[in-house]
Scaffold this motif. Structure first.
Motif, PDB file in Angstrom:
ATOM      1  N   SER A  76     -13.989  -3.362   2.947  1.00 17.96           N
ATOM      2  CA  SER A  76     -12.621  -3.409   3.461  1.00 17.96           C
ATOM      3  C   SER A  76     -11.656  -4.007   2.447  1.00 17.96           C
ATOM      4  CB  SER A  76     -12.577  -4.214   4.765  1.00 17.96           C
ATOM      5  OG  SER A  76     -12.970  -5.558   4.552  1.00 17.96           O
ATOM      6  N   THR A  77     -12.149  -4.908   1.610  1.00 14.92           N
ATOM      7  CA  THR A  77     -11.277  -5.544   0.611  1.00 14.92           C
ATOM      8  C   THR A  77     -11.150  -4.707  -0.650  1.00 14.92           C
ATOM      9  OG1 THR A  77     -11.952  -7.731   1.415  1.00 14.92           O
ATOM     10  CG2 THR A  77     -10.878  -7.643  -0.734  1.00 14.92           C
ATOM     11  N   PHE A  78     -12.271  -4.159  -1.116  1.00 15.20           N
ATOM     12  CA  PHE A  78     -12.293  -3.512  -2.432  1.00 15.20           C
ATOM     13  C   PHE A  78     -12.630  -2.027  -2.394  1.00 15.20           C
ATOM     14  CE2 PHE A  78     -13.494  -8.034  -3.343  1.00 15.20           C
ATOM     15  CZ  PHE A  78     -12.297  -8.391  -3.958  1.00 15.20           C
ATOM     16  N   GLY A  79     -12.943  -1.493  -1.226  1.00 13.52           N
ATOM     17  CA  GLY A  79     -13.133  -0.054  -1.087  1.00 13.52           C
ATOM     18  C   GLY A  79     -14.555   0.451  -1.169  1.00 13.52           C
ATOM     19  N   ALA A  80     -15.434  -0.285  -1.857  1.00 12.08           N
ATOM     20  CA  ALA A  80     -16.823   0.154  -2.010  1.00 12.08           C
ATOM     21  C   ALA A  80     -17.642  -1.022  -2.514  1.00 12.08           C
ATOM     22  CB  ALA A  80     -16.932   1.319  -2.984  1.00 12.08           C
ATOM     23  N   LEU A  81     -18.964  -0.863  -2.436  1.00 11.25           N
ATOM     24  CA  LEU A  81     -19.889  -1.851  -2.984  1.00 11.25           C
ATOM     25  C   LEU A  81     -20.819  -1.132  -3.948  1.00 11.25           C
ATOM     26  CD1 LEU A  81     -21.070  -4.751  -2.991  1.00 11.25           C
ATOM     27  CD2 LEU A  81     -22.598  -4.010  -1.142  1.00 11.25           C
ATOM     28  N   HIS A  82     -20.968  -1.684  -5.161  1.00  8.27           N
ATOM     29  CA  HIS A  82     -21.745  -1.010  -6.200  1.00  8.27           C
ATOM     30  C   HIS A  82     -22.967  -1.794  -6.673  1.00  8.27           C
ATOM     31  CE1 HIS A  82     -17.540   0.434  -6.456  1.00  8.27           C
ATOM     32  NE2 HIS A  82     -18.108   1.605  -6.718  1.00  8.27           N
ATOM     33  N   VAL A  83     -22.930  -3.122  -6.556  1.00 11.35           N
ATOM     34  CA  VAL A  83     -24.022  -3.954  -7.065  1.00 11.35           C
ATOM     35  C   VAL A  83     -24.305  -5.075  -6.076  1.00 11.35           C
ATOM     36  CG1 VAL A  83     -24.791  -5.505  -8.909  1.00 11.35           C
ATOM     37  CG2 VAL A  83     -23.418  -3.485  -9.475  1.00 11.35           C
ATOM     38  N   LEU A  84     -25.588  -5.288  -5.808  1.00 12.63           N
ATOM     39  CA  LEU A  84     -26.039  -6.453  -5.040  1.00 12.63           C
ATOM     40  C   LEU A  84     -26.912  -7.315  -5.927  1.00 12.63           C
ATOM     41  CD1 LEU A  84     -26.673  -8.184  -2.506  1.00 12.63           C
ATOM     42  CD2 LEU A  84     -28.556  -6.584  -2.038  1.00 12.63           C
ATOM     43  N   VAL A  85     -26.622  -8.608  -5.978  1.00  8.86           N
ATOM     44  CA  VAL A  85     -27.476  -9.569  -6.659  1.00  8.86           C
ATOM     45  C   VAL A  85     -28.069 -10.488  -5.599  1.00  8.86           C
ATOM     46  CG1 VAL A  85     -27.650 -11.365  -8.409  1.00  8.86           C
ATOM     47  CG2 VAL A  85     -26.016  -9.485  -8.703  1.00  8.86           C
ATOM     48  N   ASN A  86     -29.355 -10.306  -5.316  1.00  4.34           N
ATOM     49  CA  ASN A  86     -30.065 -11.151  -4.355  1.00  4.34           C
ATOM     50  C   ASN A  86     -30.486 -12.438  -5.060  1.00  4.34           C
ATOM     51  OD1 ASN A  86     -30.245 -10.004  -1.698  1.00  4.34           O
ATOM     52  ND2 ASN A  86     -31.538  -8.386  -2.523  1.00  4.34           N
ATOM     53  N   ASN A  87     -29.563 -13.386  -5.105  1.00  2.00           N
ATOM     54  CA  ASN A  87     -29.757 -14.615  -5.858  1.00  2.00           C
ATOM     55  C   ASN A  87     -30.099 -15.820  -4.983  1.00  2.00           C
ATOM     56  OD1 ASN A  87     -29.156 -16.475  -8.331  1.00  2.00           O
ATOM     57  ND2 ASN A  87     -27.756 -17.206  -6.749  1.00  2.00           N
ATOM     58  N   ALA A  88     -29.735 -15.790  -3.707  1.00  2.00           N
ATOM     59  CA  ALA A  88     -29.931 -16.952  -2.837  1.00  2.00           C
ATOM     60  C   ALA A  88     -31.411 -17.312  -2.731  1.00  2.00           C
ATOM     61  CB  ALA A  88     -29.368 -16.675  -1.452  1.00  2.00           C
ATOM     62  N   GLY A  89     -31.698 -18.599  -2.775  1.00  2.00           N
ATOM     63  CA  GLY A  89     -33.086 -19.041  -2.657  1.00  2.00           C
ATOM     64  C   GLY A  89     -33.163 -20.529  -2.386  1.00  2.00           C
ATOM     65  N   VAL A  90     -34.277 -20.954  -1.799  1.00  2.00           N
ATOM     66  CA  VAL A  90     -34.525 -22.370  -1.530  1.00  2.00           C
ATOM     67  C   VAL A  90     -35.947 -22.713  -1.947  1.00  2.00           C
ATOM     68  CG1 VAL A  90     -32.860 -22.633   0.344  1.00  2.00           C
ATOM     69  CG2 VAL A  90     -35.162 -21.826   0.856  1.00  2.00           C
ATOM     70  N   GLN A  91     -36.168 -24.005  -2.227  1.00  2.00           N
ATOM     71  CA  GLN A  91     -37.488 -24.509  -2.593  1.00  2.00           C
ATOM     72  C   GLN A  91     -38.096 -25.262  -1.425  1.00  2.00           C
ATOM     73  OE1 GLN A  91     -36.667 -27.382  -5.560  1.00  2.00           O
ATOM     74  NE2 GLN A  91     -35.975 -25.942  -7.101  1.00  2.00           N
ATOM     75  N   ARG A 129     -23.017   5.180  -0.172  1.00  2.00           N
ATOM     76  CA  ARG A 129     -21.643   5.658   0.018  1.00  2.00           C
ATOM     77  C   ARG A 129     -20.844   5.593  -1.280  1.00  2.00           C
ATOM     78  NH1 ARG A 129     -22.327   2.970   5.072  1.00  2.00           N
ATOM     79  NH2 ARG A 129     -21.412   1.013   4.323  1.00  2.00           N
ATOM     80  N   ALA A 130     -21.218   4.664  -2.151  1.00  2.00           N
ATOM     81  CA  ALA A 130     -20.533   4.528  -3.447  1.00  2.00           C
ATOM     82  C   ALA A 130     -21.122   5.445  -4.503  1.00  2.00           C
ATOM     83  CB  ALA A 130     -20.609   3.076  -3.910  1.00  2.00           C
ATOM     84  N   ALA A 131     -22.022   6.343  -4.085  1.00  2.00           N
ATOM     85  CA  ALA A 131     -22.676   7.307  -4.983  1.00  2.00           C
ATOM     86  C   ALA A 131     -23.691   6.656  -5.909  1.00  2.00           C
ATOM     87  CB  ALA A 131     -21.659   8.100  -5.793  1.00  2.00           C
ATOM     88  N   GLY A 132     -24.198   5.500  -5.510  1.00  2.33           N
ATOM     89  CA  GLY A 132     -25.252   4.841  -6.270  1.00  2.33           C
ATOM     90  C   GLY A 132     -24.821   3.491  -6.785  1.00  2.33           C
ATOM     91  N   GLY A 133     -25.801   2.759  -7.329  1.00  2.00           N
ATOM     92  CA  GLY A 133     -25.501   1.428  -7.839  1.00  2.00           C
ATOM     93  C   GLY A 133     -26.782   0.723  -8.229  1.00  2.00           C
ATOM     94  N   ALA A 134     -26.745  -0.591  -8.151  1.00  2.00           N
ATOM     95  CA  ALA A 134     -27.888  -1.384  -8.604  1.00  2.00           C
ATOM     96  C   ALA A 134     -28.100  -2.578  -7.700  1.00  2.00           C
ATOM     97  CB  ALA A 134     -27.671  -1.852 -10.039  1.00  2.00           C
ATOM     98  N   ILE A 135     -29.372  -2.910  -7.512  1.00  2.00           N
ATOM     99  CA  ILE A 135     -29.784  -4.138  -6.834  1.00  2.00           C
ATOM    100  C   ILE A 135     -30.650  -4.909  -7.821  1.00  2.00           C
ATOM    101  CG2 ILE A 135     -31.115  -5.154  -4.947  1.00  2.00           C
ATOM    102  CD1 ILE A 135     -30.513  -2.590  -3.327  1.00  2.00           C
ATOM    103  N   VAL A 136     -30.327  -6.171  -8.008  1.00  2.00           N
ATOM    104  CA  VAL A 136     -31.155  -7.027  -8.853  1.00  2.00           C
ATOM    105  C   VAL A 136     -31.598  -8.219  -8.021  1.00  2.00           C
ATOM    106  CG1 VAL A 136     -31.361  -8.344 -10.986  1.00  2.00           C
ATOM    107  CG2 VAL A 136     -29.873  -6.326 -10.908  1.00  2.00           C
TER     108      VAL A 136
END
Length: 259
Positions: A76-91, A129-136
């Motif tokens: 809604s803010t930027f029109g599309a999503l192209h990259v997800l970085v799954n960075n959250a973590g706990v010890q 929907r963004a025609a592809g992207g990347a997840i890291v």
């Protein structure tokens, strides 16, 4: 031209030592950045610091509805999503398996593993929907070997590896690449401060002196690799794992006397 012009990147755990480094770097490379985190004060402050092309969204990675709200915020803010970085973590606080309570086990796997699973599940349609992207996915060198007293954390990061491989197979034909980074000992509060309920930090157990590169890693070391994997420069790379540990897993770098 910056590598991420006209692209939107969602970084989870975006207010932490590594997460904030990633957010700032993507933004500097032209991306719209969505800072996903549970710390609203720090998240809002980081978004204000960056100004345009940045917004904070409250994101509890263990809650599927929270993920849906984060994706909606991005689109809604930027029109599309192209990259997800799954960075959250706990010890987990260090303890042998016999003295690790089930609540701790469940909490670590909920954040580190289920959070990554939900991120892939909920963002995949948006990336399509963004025609592809990347997840890291950000895992750990603890996901490549056993580490005494960290069973929940180790198990969660080993599982992220298999999840990454499966997601790469399922999403590749949709032009969505999925890769994993395994950082070693990185100089952030996550490593240098004790986990909740612990009296010692992970860094207390590691001296970089024997590493092939005898220093702790810096968040920027991880960020530079992340930017490559998320960019079109890595368009033929998926289901891969990258270790960034200064040679920690190689074993001690014994120096022979010369002369």
């Amino acid at each position: 031209m910056p590598r991420f012009d006209d692209q939107t990147v969602l970084v989870t755990g975006g207010t932490g030592g590594q997460g904030s480094s990633h957010v700032r770097a993507f933004h500097a490379e032209g991306a719209n950045v969505v800072i996903g985190a549970i710390d609203a004060e720090r998240g809002a402050a980081l978004a204000d610091e960056l100004g345009t092309r940045a917004r904070f969204t409250h994101l509890d990675v263990t809650d599927e509805s929270s993920w849906s709200a984060a994706v909606l915020a991005a689109e809604s803010t930027f029109g599309a999503l192209h990259v997800l970085v799954n960075n959250a973590g706990v010890q987990n606080p260090p303890a042998p398996i016999e003295k690790t309570d089930q609540a701790t086990w469940s909490r670590i796997l909920d954040v580190n593993l289920t959070g990554t699973f939900l991120g892939i599940k909920v963002t995949a349609p948006a990336l399509r929907r963004a025609a592809g992207g990347a997840i890291v996915n950000i895992a750990s060198t603890m996901g490549l070997g056993g580490t005494a007293h960290y069973a929940p954390y180790v198990a969660s990061k080993w599982a992220v590896r298999g999840l990454t491989h499966t997601a790469a197979l399922e999403l590749g034909r949709d032009h969505i690449r999925v890769n994993t980074i395994h950082p070693g000992v990185i100089a952030t509060p996550f490593i240098q401060e004790p986990a909740a309920g612990a009296t010692a930090a992970i860094a207390d157990f590691y001296s970089p002196e024997p590493f092939a590169i005898p220093r702790l890693g810096e968040p920027a070391d991880v960020t530079r690799l992340l930017l490559f994997l998320a960019s079109s420069d890595a368009s033929f790379i998926t289901g891969s794992e990258y270790v960034i540990d200064g040679g920690l897993l190689l074993g001690p770098a014994l120096q022979a006397e010369t002369g």
